[in-house]
Design an enzyme around this catalytic site. Sequence first.
Site, PDB file in Angstrom:
ATOM      1  N   GLN A  26       0.822  -1.212   0.000  1.00  0.00           N
ATOM      2  CA  GLN A  26       0.000   0.000   0.000  1.00  0.00           C
ATOM      3  C   GLN A  26       0.860   1.268   0.000  1.00  0.00           C
ATOM      4  O   GLN A  26       2.054   1.215   0.311  1.00  0.00           O
ATOM      5  CB  GLN A  26      -0.881   0.021   1.260  1.00  0.00           C
ATOM      6  CG  GLN A  26      -1.923  -1.060   1.319  1.00  0.00           C
ATOM      7  CD  GLN A  26      -2.808  -0.907   2.548  1.00  0.00           C
ATOM      8  OE1 GLN A  26      -2.800  -1.736   3.432  1.00  0.00           O
ATOM      9  NE2 GLN A  26      -3.590   0.172   2.604  1.00  0.00           N
ATOM     10  N   HIS A  27       0.219   2.358  -0.308  1.00  0.00           N
ATOM     11  CA  HIS A  27       0.693   3.744  -0.064  1.00  0.00           C
ATOM     12  C   HIS A  27       1.800   4.282  -0.968  1.00  0.00           C
ATOM     13  O   HIS A  27       1.978   5.499  -1.035  1.00  0.00           O
ATOM     14  CB  HIS A  27       1.177   3.940   1.379  1.00  0.00           C
ATOM     15  CG  HIS A  27       0.309   3.346   2.423  1.00  0.00           C
ATOM     16  ND1 HIS A  27      -1.012   3.689   2.573  1.00  0.00           N
ATOM     17  CD2 HIS A  27       0.569   2.398   3.376  1.00  0.00           C
ATOM     18  CE1 HIS A  27      -1.521   3.001   3.585  1.00  0.00           C
ATOM     19  NE2 HIS A  27      -0.588   2.206   4.068  1.00  0.00           N
ATOM     20  N   ASP A  51      -2.408  -4.848  -0.437  1.00  0.00           N
ATOM     21  CA  ASP A  51      -2.083  -6.226  -0.024  1.00  0.00           C
ATOM     22  C   ASP A  51      -2.914  -6.704   1.165  1.00  0.00           C
ATOM     23  O   ASP A  51      -3.328  -7.873   1.209  1.00  0.00           O
ATOM     24  CB  ASP A  51      -0.583  -6.391   0.244  1.00  0.00           C
ATOM     25  CG  ASP A  51       0.013  -5.351   1.177  1.00  0.00           C
ATOM     26  OD1 ASP A  51      -0.731  -4.501   1.717  1.00  0.00           O
ATOM     27  OD2 ASP A  51       1.246  -5.389   1.370  1.00  0.00           O
TER      28      ASP A  51
END
Length: 463
Positions: A71-72, A227
């Site tokens: 992520q991110h 994820d």
Amino acid sequence: MALVAGVDSSTQSCKVVVRDADSGELVRSGRAAHPDGTEVDPRRWLDALHAAIDAAGGIDDVDAVAVGAQQHGLVCLDESGAVVRPALLWNDTRSAPSADDLVSELGGAQQWVDAVGVVPVASITAAKLRWVADNEPEHANRTAAVCLPHDWLSWHLGGASSLSSLATDRGDASGTGYFSARDDEYRVDLLELAFRGRRPELPRVARPSEGIGTTSAGATIGPGTGDNAAAALALGAREGDLVVSVGTSGVVSAVATVAPRDASGLVAGFADATGRHLPLVCTLNAARVLDATARMLGVDHDELSRLALSTTSEGLVMVPYFEGERTPNRPDATGAIHGLRLTNSTPAHLARAAVEGLLCSLADGIDHLVEQGATVRRVVLIGGGAKSEALRLLAPAVFGVPVDVPPSGEYVADGAARQAAWVLSGKDQPPNWEFSDVPRFEADPTPAVRQRYAEVRDLTDGV
Ligand SMILES: Nc1ncnc2c1ncn2[C@@H]1O[C@H](COP(=O)(O)OP(=O)(O)O)[C@@H](O)[C@H]1O
Ligand SMILES: O=C(CO)[C@@H](O)[C@H](O)COP(=O)(O)O
């Protein structure tokens, strides 16, 4: 037999599974390593994806594919779709001061929680955008679109034709800091705040089972997701299931029908991949704490586990903030060993302290989720670190509850594959894939271990 493929482009590697769309049976799989470091050229992820696909025997015969990923991470693209600078990953802490600036500029943590359910820390994409705007204005000025690792890989699987064909899902969008999972909409005002008035194009947010394109071989591409949302989908997580993942990150998450509002910032109000919410606590230090301890002791993981199980810690405590920490928000913290005595200065005690310290930080995460209203029907342990026998055996003792450990597998890639099968089916719900029996680990609780950890946890904060 229709086949589907699922991808996990995680921090350390790329994994691909090919499964039967109806039964979920594993047909074949492959993996490839990612470069080390907290900023990575996204093209190296694409190389690893192609290598993992080759290792899995190709995906030309699958009918649908979906990508789950870390992520991110901030991927900046120029007008032509080229990458502007290497992606800044979720575990890159240089954006910590930018996150603090954003929190105060909006008026405080409560304002962020009310707006998007998330209080920015260094990991959150908005903080990375602010860092680029302040430190690399020439890169910021060239940025025509921003997206996340899974968006970018899905886009490339579909031919990467134009910026307007970028797509994401609600799960991964909710980790940006400029998307509200509660209201299901981008907060363009917060994007502009983060990027100092710039308004780059954003991926369209697709529905959970919507096709977003086709591969060159004609397979439908699912929306993909972050994820942790993919792992929840693979496990068929229901309310009351706490999923604990020990990968590069340590994650405790739970599906919920109500979005959390935690102004302490410990619990992030992310979305899942089915239209629900995914309150989540994430640490920067998990499997690599065991990697580093094994390295310090000059042993492999099996021996580290054997050593840890050969003794109790006898007062030795490891605080595992090796890479700084995100939860609690201490980006400059370092790891520490407390309670050294002549009697506990052995490799076995250090191994035990490493496993227990890691588990204590995750147990704190479980407490934070419970404080935000999560119920605990069962705890499920996954991720590369769950291959450690010591971690599996000591988790129920430190957590104080039984822990289910599914067979070692690629649950993020499996969740992406299940999403691909869902897209293919055109039905309301994901397919009912059979789950094998999950071994349950039980142990007498050891509250003294957590007590001792809590006494020393905050003694080291920054250098
Ligand atoms: N037997 C083991 N014991 C402990 N850790 C392990 C073991 N096998 C692999 N790992 C660790 O698991 C991590 C990889 O897990 P994974 O969930 O794939 O991470 P990520 O998703 O962050 O890429 C690595 O740090 C690796 O060293
Ligand atoms: O930042 C988070 C969640 O908020 C991490 O969970 C990343 O998504 C990376 O995951 P792993 O590669 O460690 O599995």
